[in-house]
Enzyme design. Sequence first.
Site, short mmCIF file in Angstrom:
data_model
loop_
_atom_site.label_atom_id
_atom_site.label_comp_id
_atom_site.label_asym_id
_atom_site.label_seq_id
_atom_site.Cartn_x
_atom_site.Cartn_y
_atom_site.Cartn_z
N LYS A 16 0.84 -1.20 0.00
CA LYS A 16 0.00 0.00 0.00
C LYS A 16 0.88 1.27 0.00
O LYS A 16 2.09 1.19 0.23
CB LYS A 16 -0.92 -0.03 1.22
CG LYS A 16 -1.95 -1.19 1.21
CD LYS A 16 -2.86 -1.07 2.43
CE LYS A 16 -3.88 -2.19 2.51
NZ LYS A 16 -4.80 -2.01 3.67
N TYR A 59 -12.27 -2.36 -3.45
CA TYR A 59 -12.79 -2.49 -2.09
C TYR A 59 -14.33 -2.51 -2.06
O TYR A 59 -14.93 -2.13 -1.04
CB TYR A 59 -12.25 -1.37 -1.21
CG TYR A 59 -10.83 -1.60 -0.72
CD1 TYR A 59 -10.48 -2.75 -0.01
CD2 TYR A 59 -9.83 -0.65 -0.97
CE1 TYR A 59 -9.18 -2.96 0.45
CE2 TYR A 59 -8.52 -0.86 -0.50
CZ TYR A 59 -8.22 -2.01 0.21
OH TYR A 59 -6.93 -2.22 0.67
N ASN A 77 -1.79 -0.13 7.14
CA ASN A 77 -1.24 -1.42 7.58
C ASN A 77 -0.42 -2.11 6.51
O ASN A 77 -0.30 -3.32 6.48
CB ASN A 77 -2.36 -2.31 8.14
CG ASN A 77 -3.44 -2.57 7.11
OD1 ASN A 77 -3.34 -2.14 5.97
ND2 ASN A 77 -4.47 -3.30 7.50
N HIS A 117 -1.89 -5.49 1.35
CA HIS A 117 -3.18 -6.12 1.05
C HIS A 117 -2.89 -7.50 0.46
O HIS A 117 -1.96 -7.65 -0.32
CB HIS A 117 -3.96 -5.30 0.01
CG HIS A 117 -5.12 -6.06 -0.56
ND1 HIS A 117 -6.36 -6.06 0.03
CD2 HIS A 117 -5.21 -6.89 -1.63
CE1 HIS A 117 -7.17 -6.85 -0.67
NE2 HIS A 117 -6.49 -7.35 -1.68
N GLU A 126 -9.31 -9.93 -8.09
CA GLU A 126 -8.30 -8.89 -7.92
C GLU A 126 -7.19 -8.99 -8.97
O GLU A 126 -6.72 -7.97 -9.48
CB GLU A 126 -7.75 -8.94 -6.49
CG GLU A 126 -8.82 -8.56 -5.46
CD GLU A 126 -8.46 -8.86 -4.01
OE1 GLU A 126 -9.30 -8.57 -3.14
OE2 GLU A 126 -7.37 -9.39 -3.75
#
Length: 134
Positions: free
Chosen positions: A9, A49, A112, A115, A126
Site C-alpha cells: 500500500k 474495495y 497497515n 493487502h 483482484e
Amino acid sequence: MEQTFFMIKPDGVRRGLIGSIISRLETKGFRLVALKMLTISPEMAREHYAEHQGKSFFNELTDFITSGPVVAMVWEGPAVIKAVRTMMGATDPAEADPGTIRGDMAVSLSENVVHGSDSPIAAAREIGLFFRDL
Ligand code: UDP
Ligand code: MG
C-alpha cells in the site's frame, strides 16, 4: 498452481519497505509472476474495495489507497492465498503477531502496509482487476 494478488500500500512504498516485504515472500519460496507500480484511480479503488462499500471507513480507505503509488503483484505457490494472509498478520497491526509483516512493520489499522486476497474468488477478481492481460 495457486495464485494470489498481493499489494504494498502507499504507506509501505513511502516508508521504503518494498524490498524487505518482497524479500519475505521470495525467501519463503513463493514465485513472483507479475509486478507493477501504479497509482490507483478513485474508480478502481471503489471497485477493489467494493465489499466494504457503505462501511464507516470506506471513504478513508479509498482516499488512502489512492494517495500515492502502490506495488501490485501476483504470487504463485502451494496454498499461497492462505500462506500470504498468515505472513501478513491480523488486519489491525496492534493484534498482529511478531514475525508477520503487519506485526513487524505497522502500528495503524488504516495504514497497515499490505493487502492480500482472502479467498480464491477474491484472488481471481483482484488479479483480473489489476492485471487484465494475465
Ligand atoms: N480498515 C480500516 N478500518 C476498519 C477496518 C479496516 O481502516 O475498521 C482498513 C484496513 O487498512 C484494512 C482494509 O480496510 O486492511 C480492508 O479491510 P479488510 O477487513 O478487508 O482487511 P484486510 O483484508 O486488509 O486484512
Ligand atoms: Mg480484505
